[in-house]
Design a protein around this motif. Structure first.
Motif, mmCIF file in Angstrom:
data_model
loop_
_atom_site.group_PDB
_atom_site.id
_atom_site.type_symbol
_atom_site.label_atom_id
_atom_site.label_comp_id
_atom_site.label_asym_id
_atom_site.label_seq_id
_atom_site.Cartn_x
_atom_site.Cartn_y
_atom_site.Cartn_z
ATOM 1 N N LEU A 23 0.821 -1.209 0.000
ATOM 2 C CA LEU A 23 0.000 0.000 0.000
ATOM 3 C C LEU A 23 0.857 1.263 0.000
ATOM 4 O O LEU A 23 0.595 2.193 -0.765
ATOM 5 C CB LEU A 23 -0.914 0.004 1.226
ATOM 6 C CG LEU A 23 -1.885 1.181 1.328
ATOM 7 C CD1 LEU A 23 -2.898 1.155 0.192
ATOM 8 C CD2 LEU A 23 -2.591 1.187 2.677
ATOM 9 N N PHE A 24 1.886 1.294 0.845
ATOM 10 C CA PHE A 24 2.638 2.533 1.028
ATOM 11 C C PHE A 24 3.973 2.562 0.272
ATOM 12 O O PHE A 24 4.493 3.646 -0.009
ATOM 13 C CB PHE A 24 2.886 2.779 2.512
ATOM 14 C CG PHE A 24 1.627 3.032 3.292
ATOM 15 C CD1 PHE A 24 0.820 4.129 3.006
ATOM 16 C CD2 PHE A 24 1.232 2.175 4.301
ATOM 17 C CE1 PHE A 24 -0.346 4.364 3.709
ATOM 18 C CE2 PHE A 24 0.069 2.406 5.027
ATOM 19 C CZ PHE A 24 -0.727 3.498 4.723
ATOM 20 N N LYS A 144 -2.722 11.817 4.670
ATOM 21 C CA LYS A 144 -3.367 11.047 3.618
ATOM 22 C C LYS A 144 -4.880 11.166 3.780
ATOM 23 O O LYS A 144 -5.401 10.981 4.876
ATOM 24 C CB LYS A 144 -2.928 9.585 3.673
ATOM 25 C CG LYS A 144 -1.416 9.432 3.502
ATOM 26 C CD LYS A 144 -0.981 7.994 3.516
ATOM 27 C CE LYS A 144 0.522 7.885 3.384
ATOM 28 N NZ LYS A 144 1.041 8.463 2.129
ATOM 29 N N TRP A 146 -8.655 10.036 3.492
ATOM 30 C CA TRP A 146 -9.288 8.715 3.522
ATOM 31 C C TRP A 146 -9.989 8.350 2.235
ATOM 32 O O TRP A 146 -10.031 7.189 1.835
ATOM 33 C CB TRP A 146 -10.263 8.633 4.700
ATOM 34 C CG TRP A 146 -11.483 9.506 4.585
ATOM 35 C CD1 TRP A 146 -11.577 10.830 4.882
ATOM 36 C CD2 TRP A 146 -12.785 9.090 4.146
ATOM 37 N NE1 TRP A 146 -12.861 11.286 4.658
ATOM 38 C CE2 TRP A 146 -13.623 10.232 4.212
ATOM 39 C CE3 TRP A 146 -13.331 7.881 3.718
ATOM 40 C CZ2 TRP A 146 -14.960 10.194 3.854
ATOM 41 C CZ3 TRP A 146 -14.676 7.837 3.364
ATOM 42 C CH2 TRP A 146 -15.464 8.984 3.430
ATOM 43 N N ASP A 148 -9.072 8.778 -0.712
ATOM 44 C CA ASP A 148 -8.121 8.283 -1.714
ATOM 45 C C ASP A 148 -7.816 6.798 -1.536
ATOM 46 O O ASP A 148 -7.149 6.199 -2.384
ATOM 47 C CB ASP A 148 -6.809 9.070 -1.633
ATOM 48 C CG ASP A 148 -6.999 10.541 -1.987
ATOM 49 O OD1 ASP A 148 -7.937 10.848 -2.755
ATOM 50 O OD2 ASP A 148 -6.219 11.381 -1.494
ATOM 51 N N TYR A 149 -8.297 6.201 -0.434
ATOM 52 C CA TYR A 149 -7.906 4.826 -0.128
ATOM 53 C C TYR A 149 -9.083 3.858 -0.058
ATOM 54 O O TYR A 149 -8.879 2.663 0.164
ATOM 55 C CB TYR A 149 -7.140 4.789 1.198
ATOM 56 C CG TYR A 149 -5.755 5.374 1.068
ATOM 57 C CD1 TYR A 149 -4.665 4.563 0.808
ATOM 58 C CD2 TYR A 149 -5.556 6.752 1.167
ATOM 59 C CE1 TYR A 149 -3.398 5.103 0.656
ATOM 60 C CE2 TYR A 149 -4.285 7.297 1.015
ATOM 61 C CZ TYR A 149 -3.214 6.463 0.761
ATOM 62 O OH TYR A 149 -1.959 7.005 0.601
ATOM 63 N N ARG A 151 -10.964 2.693 -2.373
ATOM 64 C CA ARG A 151 -11.074 1.779 -3.515
ATOM 65 C C ARG A 151 -9.976 0.719 -3.504
ATOM 66 O O ARG A 151 -9.934 -0.146 -4.370
ATOM 67 C CB ARG A 151 -11.024 2.552 -4.845
ATOM 68 C CG ARG A 151 -12.143 3.577 -4.994
ATOM 69 C CD ARG A 151 -13.502 2.944 -4.845
ATOM 70 N NE ARG A 151 -14.563 3.946 -4.785
ATOM 71 C CZ ARG A 151 -15.762 3.720 -4.285
ATOM 72 N NH1 ARG A 151 -16.052 2.528 -3.795
ATOM 73 N NH2 ARG A 151 -16.671 4.671 -4.259
ATOM 74 N N HIS A 152 -9.068 0.795 -2.543
ATOM 75 C CA HIS A 152 -8.013 -0.208 -2.455
ATOM 76 C C HIS A 152 -8.573 -1.490 -1.854
ATOM 77 O O HIS A 152 -9.223 -1.470 -0.809
ATOM 78 C CB HIS A 152 -6.862 0.294 -1.569
ATOM 79 C CG HIS A 152 -6.053 1.381 -2.197
ATOM 80 N ND1 HIS A 152 -4.892 1.132 -2.891
ATOM 81 C CD2 HIS A 152 -6.229 2.721 -2.250
ATOM 82 C CE1 HIS A 152 -4.388 2.275 -3.341
ATOM 83 N NE2 HIS A 152 -5.188 3.256 -2.961
ATOM 84 N N ASN A 154 -7.433 -3.661 0.089
ATOM 85 C CA ASN A 154 -6.288 -3.888 0.970
ATOM 86 C C ASN A 154 -6.743 -3.723 2.423
ATOM 87 O O ASN A 154 -7.264 -2.672 2.794
ATOM 88 C CB ASN A 154 -5.186 -2.869 0.633
ATOM 89 C CG ASN A 154 -3.894 -3.147 1.354
ATOM 90 O OD1 ASN A 154 -3.881 -3.421 2.557
ATOM 91 N ND2 ASN A 154 -2.789 -3.047 0.644
ATOM 92 N N SER A 157 -5.380 -0.679 4.279
ATOM 93 C CA SER A 157 -6.061 0.550 3.869
ATOM 94 C C SER A 157 -7.359 0.731 4.643
ATOM 95 O O SER A 157 -7.669 1.822 5.130
ATOM 96 C CB SER A 157 -6.349 0.505 2.365
ATOM 97 O OG SER A 157 -7.083 1.632 1.957
ATOM 98 N N LEU A 161 -8.071 3.842 7.711
ATOM 99 C CA LEU A 161 -8.914 4.975 7.319
ATOM 100 C C LEU A 161 -9.138 5.917 8.498
ATOM 101 O O LEU A 161 -9.163 7.138 8.352
ATOM 102 C CB LEU A 161 -10.274 4.475 6.816
ATOM 103 C CG LEU A 161 -10.342 3.811 5.445
ATOM 104 C CD1 LEU A 161 -11.772 3.404 5.147
ATOM 105 C CD2 LEU A 161 -9.804 4.714 4.355
ATOM 106 N N MET A 164 -6.398 8.472 9.091
ATOM 107 C CA MET A 164 -6.077 9.384 7.997
ATOM 108 C C MET A 164 -6.840 10.698 8.181
ATOM 109 O O MET A 164 -7.539 10.902 9.172
ATOM 110 C CB MET A 164 -6.416 8.726 6.657
ATOM 111 C CG MET A 164 -5.568 7.511 6.340
ATOM 112 S SD MET A 164 -6.008 6.751 4.750
ATOM 113 C CE MET A 164 -4.879 5.344 4.731
#
Length: 318
Positions: A23-24, A144, A146, A148-149, A151-152, A154, A157, A161, A164
């Motif tokens: 992820l990162f 970051k 939340w 933006d993440y 749809r991962h 993972n 992720s 959330l 973030m």
């Protein structure tokens, strides 16, 4: 009770280590051989100058895909602002290198809520020359967003959330999207509970917000709707069961204590029986009142605790 942030992050990242790196640090992920992973024992270092002891959060022994030999990935969670943190990361690095004599990948996860520019460099230099430049890989969660993440696909992720960047007005939507991610991941129950427990440690909704969340989920027009509702109901029922068991446990403890005290006066056996009976009744009464305050009907309460409705009504009136 204080939250042990380091323990929570260690358990999360250790369970989903490859997903964390992917992820990162996707470029790093391409080079690491995840078929060879070994989690090393904790290292405890003493800072004699500062008079403090520090425990390294997570050490992972692994390999690179195209090379022989081992490397170590060191992941450190930092839950509070510390101006000397880059120096501490260098001290960890130097002591770990001294012990293992192999290449080390240092990673720092900044999980506090304050927005700031966190340095990822420790250097030693003079007017006449540079001696040292030590870099580590930073993950600044609060920077970051939340959205933006979500749809991962993972689990890391999903869990992170709640650490973030988000606003208070987004909390209900945040949890709704988290639950949708949890459904899509299709994890086993143990890992699902780990993610849910981590998320809810940092994102707490009031009863009114939880009710609003359920209304919004029921209004969803996506394929995850029914499974998200099942997930909410399932964990609500487990929470009620755990609350009932805790009430019974406390009631028994109180009953035993009262029974022992009474037994000293009137006989151990009679006192313990009476005390246990009173304690169990007190525990049941408290549990039923808590359920009623949460809006449950007397019929639902009776069904859950396996008592006649009239007994539930009598306990509520006492």
């Amino acid at each position: 009770m204080a939250i042990d942030h380091d323990r929570l992050f260690k358990e999360l990242i250790q369970t989903f280590f490859e997903e964390f790196i992917l992820l990162f640090f996707p470029e790093m992920h391409e080079h690491i051989d995840f078929s060879h992973l070994s989690f090393l024992s904790e290292e405890l270092f003493t800072d004699v100058t500062a008079g403090e002891k520090y425990r390294v959060d997570l050490l992972v022994e692994t390999k690179l895909r195209a090379e022989d030999g081992l490397i170590i990935v060191h992941v450190e969670n930092q839950a509070y602002i510390q101006l000397s943190f880059p120096e501490r990361m260098f001290l960890y690095f130097s002591r770990l290198f001294e012990k293992y004599r192999t290449r080390i990948v240092p990673i720092a996860v900044f999980s506090y809520d304050t927005l700031r520019d966190e340095p990822s460099l420790f250097s030693i230099e003079f007017p006449f020359g540079e001696v040292l430049k030590f870099h580590f890989f930073p993950v600044e969660l609060r920077k970051k967003h939340w959205r933006d993440y979500i749809r991962h696909n993972n689990p890391i992720s999903a869990a992170l959330l709640g650490k973030m960047g988000y606003t208070e007005s987004e909390k209900i939507e945040l949890k709704k999207e988290f639950l949708r991610m949890l459904v899509r991941l299709e994890l086993d129950e143990a890992r699902q509970r780990l993610l849910l427990g981590f998320f809810e440690t940092y994102v707490k909704l009031s009863e009114e917000e939880e009710q609003q969340l359920q209304r919004e989920v029921k209004a969803m027009e996506t394929k995850e709707k029914e499974k998200v509702l099942e997930l909410i109901i399932s964990y609500e029922q487990k929470g009620r069961k755990e609350g009932w068991e805790e009430g019974m446990k406390r009631g028994l403890q109180q009953g035993i204590k009262q029974g022992m005290e009474e037994g000293m006066k009137q006989g151990m056996k009679q006192g313990m029986e009476q005390g246990m009976k009173q304690g169990m009744k007190q525990g049941m009464k408290q549990l039923i009142r808590n359920m009623a305050r949460k809006g449950m009907t007397e019929k639902d309460i009776a069904q859950l605790v396996d008592l006649p409705v009239k007994d539930v009504q009598a306990l509520l009136k006492e």
